[in-house]
Design a protein around this motif. Sequence first.
Motif, PDB file in Angstrom:
ATOM      1  N   TYR A   1       0.816  -1.215   0.000  1.00 45.83           N
ATOM      2  CA  TYR A   1       0.000   0.000   0.000  1.00 45.83           C
ATOM      3  C   TYR A   1       0.847   1.261   0.000  1.00 45.83           C
ATOM      4  O   TYR A   1       1.977   1.274   0.428  1.00 45.83           O
TER       5      TYR A   1
ATOM      6  N   ASP B   1      -8.306  -7.873  -3.812  1.00 45.45           N
ATOM      7  CA  ASP B   1      -7.560  -6.919  -4.652  1.00 45.45           C
ATOM      8  C   ASP B   1      -8.527  -6.086  -5.497  1.00 45.45           C
ATOM      9  O   ASP B   1      -8.256  -4.942  -5.838  1.00 45.45           O
TER      10      ASP B   1
ATOM     11  N   THR C   1     -10.771  -3.609  -2.829  1.00 52.33           N
ATOM     12  CA  THR C   1     -10.046  -2.505  -2.175  1.00 52.33           C
ATOM     13  C   THR C   1      -9.941  -1.294  -3.099  1.00 52.33           C
ATOM     14  O   THR C   1      -9.538  -0.217  -2.659  1.00 52.33           O
ATOM     15  N   ARG C   2     -10.265  -1.450  -4.380  1.00 51.07           N
ATOM     16  CA  ARG C   2     -10.259  -0.324  -5.312  1.00 51.07           C
ATOM     17  C   ARG C   2     -11.241   0.755  -4.857  1.00 51.07           C
ATOM     18  O   ARG C   2     -12.296   0.408  -4.302  1.00 51.07           O
ATOM     19  N   PRO C   3     -10.991   2.039  -5.109  1.00 49.67           N
ATOM     20  CA  PRO C   3      -9.839   2.582  -5.818  1.00 49.67           C
ATOM     21  C   PRO C   3      -8.674   2.934  -4.886  1.00 49.67           C
ATOM     22  O   PRO C   3      -7.785   3.672  -5.279  1.00 49.67           O
ATOM     23  N   HIS C   4      -8.700   2.461  -3.666  1.00 47.76           N
ATOM     24  CA  HIS C   4      -7.637   2.804  -2.712  1.00 47.76           C
ATOM     25  C   HIS C   4      -6.316   2.132  -3.105  1.00 47.76           C
ATOM     26  O   HIS C   4      -6.331   1.023  -3.636  1.00 47.76           O
ATOM     27  N   PRO C   5      -5.198   2.783  -2.818  1.00 46.98           N
ATOM     28  CA  PRO C   5      -3.902   2.198  -3.183  1.00 46.98           C
ATOM     29  C   PRO C   5      -3.469   1.101  -2.214  1.00 46.98           C
ATOM     30  O   PRO C   5      -2.455   1.210  -1.533  1.00 46.98           O
ATOM     31  N   VAL C   6      -4.293   0.061  -2.147  1.00 46.20           N
ATOM     32  CA  VAL C   6      -4.022  -1.108  -1.300  1.00 46.20           C
ATOM     33  C   VAL C   6      -4.176  -2.329  -2.195  1.00 46.20           C
ATOM     34  O   VAL C   6      -5.279  -2.617  -2.670  1.00 46.20           O
ATOM     35  N   ALA C   7      -3.067  -3.007  -2.476  1.00 44.37           N
ATOM     36  CA  ALA C   7      -3.086  -4.172  -3.354  1.00 44.37           C
ATOM     37  C   ALA C   7      -2.852  -5.433  -2.536  1.00 44.37           C
ATOM     38  O   ALA C   7      -2.078  -5.428  -1.581  1.00 44.37           O
ATOM     39  N   VAL C   8      -3.564  -6.505  -2.910  1.00 51.78           N
ATOM     40  CA  VAL C   8      -3.440  -7.780  -2.205  1.00 51.78           C
ATOM     41  C   VAL C   8      -2.572  -8.699  -3.052  1.00 51.78           C
ATOM     42  O   VAL C   8      -2.998  -9.182  -4.104  1.00 51.78           O
TER      43      VAL C   8
END
Lengths: 253, 253
Positions: free
Chosen positions: A10, A81, A84-91
């Motif tokens: 993130y 993944d 969680t969009r559009p937040h900059p948190v990738a799984v």
Amino acid sequence: MPLYALTLEYHGGGFVGWQRQENGLSVQQVIEAAAARLNGGTPPTAIAAGRTDAGVHAEGQVVQLALEREIDPARLREALDFHTRPHPVAVRRAALAPPGWHARFSARHRAYRYRILNRRARPALEEGLVWHVKAPLDAAAMHAAAQGLLGKHDFSAYRAAACQAASALRTLDRLVVARQSEEVVITAEARSFLHHQVRNLVGTLLEVGQGRRGIDWPRRVLESRDRTQAGMTAPAAGLCFTGVRYDEPLDWR
Amino acid sequence: MPLYALTLEYHGGGFVGWQRQENGLSVQQVIEAAAARLNGGTPPTAIAAGRTDAGVHAEGQVVQLALEREIDPARLREALDFHTRPHPVAVRRAALAPPGWHARFSARHRAYRYRILNRRARPALEEGLVWHVKAPLDAAAMHAAAQGLLGKHDFSAYRAAACQAASALRTLDRLVVARQSEEVVITAEARSFLHHQVRNLVGTLLEVGQGRRGIDWPRRVLESRDRTQAGMTAPAAGLCFTGVRYDEPLDWR
């Protein structure tokens, strides 16, 4: 209830930090809201290996999550993944956790990276991901100074006033300072860290890099156990939580 | 009037491109407005080595600027790097240009880098700087295919419909595809490129990397000279103009 492990990346810039707070959006909240959609609407509690501060980034944060029913880890990874969009948190990865495993208490080793952009021009491409320091730094002197801090010590001089840990004893396994073209990159590894420990170490090593202090000064600061002796707390934006290791094997998908 | 050379880094995300346009902010406009403050209020005309498109980034764009009076290049660099704020345009170097030098026409060699984030999870830290491609790419196959495009050719198949160059003849000196952990990075070098040439090459090599086309397909596309034969134009965000070389020595400060 089946327990899952997740590896998150993130961008900390827009968050109040990992932990849920009244005054703004946290990474925890984003993950819990995404997981609620796979959990009959009930947000499960997410527990992280490291509670990163506001503005601190992660490439390898590990989080646990108990869900009401079993779900294929690859499907869980894809669904979270997406949600969680559009937040900059990738799984990045997901695994079914082994019995007794705990994202925070089972962690045996944590790694952080701190990036200093060391050039005259301000950052354009890396804005928000680095600490911009204009005056040339002597990375070799910073590295030499860092080696005096390795091992088991009382790190009171390098902990935040607000640090809640019962003891300031920590074992610093690795503290490497290396120049990579226009950047000075600091890598720190330990079983666990005190609040602000890495940022206070970086702020103190910086003074050695600037030639304002000698190579043995950070060690003397350590021995003083006095926070007021150390350098400034380096800004959050340069810090990234890069990874966690566990004894238990995790079948990441 | 003394002529100056500048090396710029910029994040293309918020710009309509290098060139001044009616419909939004350009990098040219930001530099010219900053330079006006050192030029008695008159914005000088800035000419770039490469007119990057909307969304394309630069690490090593070179720009020329004629000013009314002489100014120390180090001071010019500092002042412009200050006055371009808060826009993501950094001034890395400045030099007094030698007689007859021209940022665009004297350029002997240009280099671009294209970054593909090749993993399942979406980008969090590198959002806006990479093209996200989920399915695993065979970088070695892409590299092998790229080698068939080196040398002097009519690149009509890889140019944009809007390309204004009189001839599509170009000499591609280097086209390297390499995996770097989760990324597939493409480096392209030539004296000059056609409009969208790098992005069309990347979009075409991608189909080889996905296994949808054979290693000799991009060469057959080249020989067709037909734009409709090539792959898609890869998104602007993955592209970065990394550098320019000149025969004239420049005394960068």
